[in-house]
Design an enzyme around this catalytic site. Structure first.
Site, PDB file in Angstrom:
ATOM      1  N   SER A   1      -0.391   2.046  -4.683  1.00 17.84           N
ATOM      2  CA  SER A   1       0.845   2.806  -4.558  1.00 17.84           C
ATOM      3  C   SER A   1       1.009   3.229  -3.092  1.00 17.84           C
ATOM      4  O   SER A   1       0.842   2.404  -2.199  1.00 17.84           O
ATOM      5  CB  SER A   1       0.845   4.000  -5.526  1.00 17.84           C
ATOM      6  OG  SER A   1       2.145   4.513  -5.683  1.00 17.84           O
TER       7      SER A   1
ATOM      8  N   ASP B   1       6.045  -3.451 -12.922  1.00 19.14           N
ATOM      9  CA  ASP B   1       6.071  -2.257 -12.074  1.00 19.14           C
ATOM     10  C   ASP B   1       7.358  -2.185 -11.253  1.00 19.14           C
ATOM     11  O   ASP B   1       7.628  -3.074 -10.441  1.00 19.14           O
ATOM     12  CB  ASP B   1       4.855  -2.302 -11.137  1.00 19.14           C
ATOM     13  CG  ASP B   1       4.798  -1.119 -10.190  1.00 19.14           C
ATOM     14  OD1 ASP B   1       5.450  -0.101 -10.465  1.00 19.14           O
ATOM     15  OD2 ASP B   1       4.080  -1.223  -9.174  1.00 19.14           O
TER      16      ASP B   1
ATOM     17  N   HIS C   1       1.955  -0.675 -12.838  1.00 17.28           N
ATOM     18  CA  HIS C   1       1.593  -0.075 -11.554  1.00 17.28           C
ATOM     19  C   HIS C   1       0.079  -0.015 -11.361  1.00 17.28           C
ATOM     20  O   HIS C   1      -0.642   0.609 -12.143  1.00 17.28           O
ATOM     21  CB  HIS C   1       2.193   1.326 -11.503  1.00 17.28           C
ATOM     22  CG  HIS C   1       2.296   1.919 -10.141  1.00 17.28           C
ATOM     23  ND1 HIS C   1       2.990   1.331  -9.114  1.00 17.28           N
ATOM     24  CD2 HIS C   1       1.804   3.077  -9.620  1.00 17.28           C
ATOM     25  CE1 HIS C   1       2.938   2.087  -8.038  1.00 17.28           C
ATOM     26  NE2 HIS C   1       2.206   3.152  -8.314  1.00 17.28           N
TER      27      HIS C   1
END
Length: 501
Positions: free
Chosen positions: A186, A439, A464
């Site tokens: 991320s 994602d 994700h």
């Protein structure tokens, strides 16, 4: 003794699950569940050791860092937390695997569990991790005030990593033979890529998972991917599910416009009455977050299951009733008696400058969106299945209200970030960009090979940062194959590093 200590930590994590949550706290819930998953994975390995020797727990420490790396006339400092795990390290020439922290607190599991730990075991690497400045315990007591928070940025974070590299190198007498590889997912995935980009003399290679390296003010593509995923049969979605979601929000919107809120307050268990217009936007955003969170974190928890959500939407007698069922299901999972839809309460939460040493840093992260990234997940595009009340203006107004940052400044900051790092076309080498097609954040990442050594791995059916979790036999074949590709590339790069010395 170690088992008892970890069991106590697990109990602490689970004890925090049933607090006063609302839908905008999904990331906090997932953060806790990941800690529990990491605990289970680590304890399984500890119970069935794969190698000789007694387990040695990781070391927690603090490094004194400049508050401002770019102004040496500012002598202010803060203490940054790190973790070190020497369990697998082959002295003196084994590589160093750096796990980069992000917008939440870190724990010892950052060097005990995950894909990078499994790779470290294979390559006999020293494992180190660094908590991001201003998150967790790596923050001064006044760190969240308007004056003090100005030293929170990705550029300062990269300078922290460089300083940490020097600290570890001196602590263990490392040489160029000790190749460094950094890992992140991320926002830390972006930091991983940027650390390799900006400090190529320090880090030999990087793995950037689900990394949104392109800053975007109006991130309309987020909900485009959510819509596509809700209709994707691979994860249990369907065209009918997506139609039902659209229809349910259209009905909610039609009830909000004339101010007919009493039925909505009752049907969706609002903690307080809805006062137009800000509470309306808060209300629909909370409902949308259920679907957005389910897609982004699909299969990471019982509350993040696209298949189950779509089954409830389709089976209901109407789209509206389907939305009620999904909301109730989500409330039961989180442990809510009612949903907090007050805009003033949400505003007060982000304005709060008191320090929380665990979990996700909401105020800090919002500051970073206002000063660097944008990433505002709006719904003003016709492809969005939710409510047009989720506007860019409402997000930018928060930057002004909370941090005194005007909209034009936010726009300019986003442009600068892309100029500074190269957006989704960075000119670097030896970086693996890993993304799942479910994602929504993959829309801002690198999806195609940029060069022979700046490669992209795109995983069908995963959400994700799925590759960063500990491997399981139940992982889909696409994820297993991606992990093999990552491992092969890491092996190749470490071999090339040893040949260069």
């Amino acid at each position: 003794m170690i088992a008892l200590r970890l069991l106590l930590l697990l109990a602490l994590l689970l004890a925090g699950v049933d607090g006063a949550w609302n839908q905008r706290q999904i990331r906090k819930k997932i953060h806790q569940l990941r800690q529990v998953q990491n605990f289970k994975s680590f304890y399984s390995r500890l119970a069935f050791p794969r190698g000789p020797g007694r387990y040695v727990p990781p070391v927690e420490g603090y490094l004194t860092q400049p508050l401002d790396h770019f102004n040496r006339r500012n002598n202010d400092t803060y203490r940054q937390r790190y973790w070190i795990n020497e369990e697998f390290w082959k002295r003196p020439d084994g590589p160093v695997f750096l796990y980069i922290g992000g917008e939440s607190s870190e724990s010892e599991f950052s060097v005990l569990s995950g894909e990078h730990v499994e790779l470290a075991q294979t390559h006999h690497a020293l494992l180190v991790s660094l908590e991001h400045r201003y998150y967790g315990t790596s923050i001064n007591p006044d760190g969240l005030t308007l004056d003090a928070i100005k030293f929170l940025s990705s550029q300062q974070a990269l300078a922290d990593l460089a300083s940490f590299h020097l600290f570890i190198s001196q602590k263990y007498n490392l040489t160029p033979k000790n190749a460094w590889i950094c890992f992140g997912g991320s926002y830390p995935g972006s930091l991983s890529a940027w650390f390799r980009l900006k400090f190529p003399h320090l880090v030999y290679a990087a793995v950037a998972s689900s990394a949104p390296v392109r800053a975007e003010l109006d991130f309309t593509d987020y909900n485009k991917v959510v819509a596509q995923s809700l209709s994707d049969p691979v994860i249990g979605g369907s065209a009918k599910c997506l139609d039902r979601v659209r229809e349910s929000f259209q009905e909610v919107n039609s009830m909000l416009h004339p101010g007919n809120t009493s039925k909505l307050e009752k049907d969706f268990s609002s903690c307080s009455p809805l006062h137009a217009p800000e509470d309306y936007a808060e209300f629909v955003s909370n409902l949308a977050d259920i679907f957005m969170g389910a897609v982004q974190y699909n299969m990471e928890s019982p509350g993040s299951d696209v298949r189950k959500i779509c089954e409830n939407m389709v089976a209901a007698e109407s789209a509206y009733e389907g939305l009620r069922t999904v909301n109730k299901m989500y409330m039961e999972f989180i442990g809510l008696k009612c949903v907090e839809n007050s805009y003033e309460k949400s505003l007060a939460d982000i304005k709060n400058t008191s320090i929380s040493l665990v979990g996700v840093g909401e105020r800090q992260w919002y500051y970073q969106t206002c000063t660097e990234f944008g990433y505002y997940q709006t719904c003003e595009d016709s492809s969005c299945p939710f409510s047009p009340l989720m506007t860019l203006k409402s997000q930018l107004d928060l930057c002004t209200e909370i941090f005194q940052i005007p909209p034009d400044s936010v726009r300019q900051s986003v442009k600068f970030t892309n100029e500074f790092y190269g957006a989704d076309h960075p000119k670097s080498s030896r970086i693996i960009f890993v993304n799942g097609d479910i994602d929504p954040w993959h829309a801002l990442s690198v999806l195609k090979n940029q060069s022979r050594s700046e490669i992209a791995i795109f995983i069908n059916g995963t959400a994700h940062c799925a590759n960063m979790n500990p491997s399981r036999t139940s992982d889909p074949p696409s994820l297993q194959k991606a992990r093999e590709e990552i491992a092969d590339k890491i092996r190749e790069w470490l071999q090339s590093a040893s040949m260069m010395e």
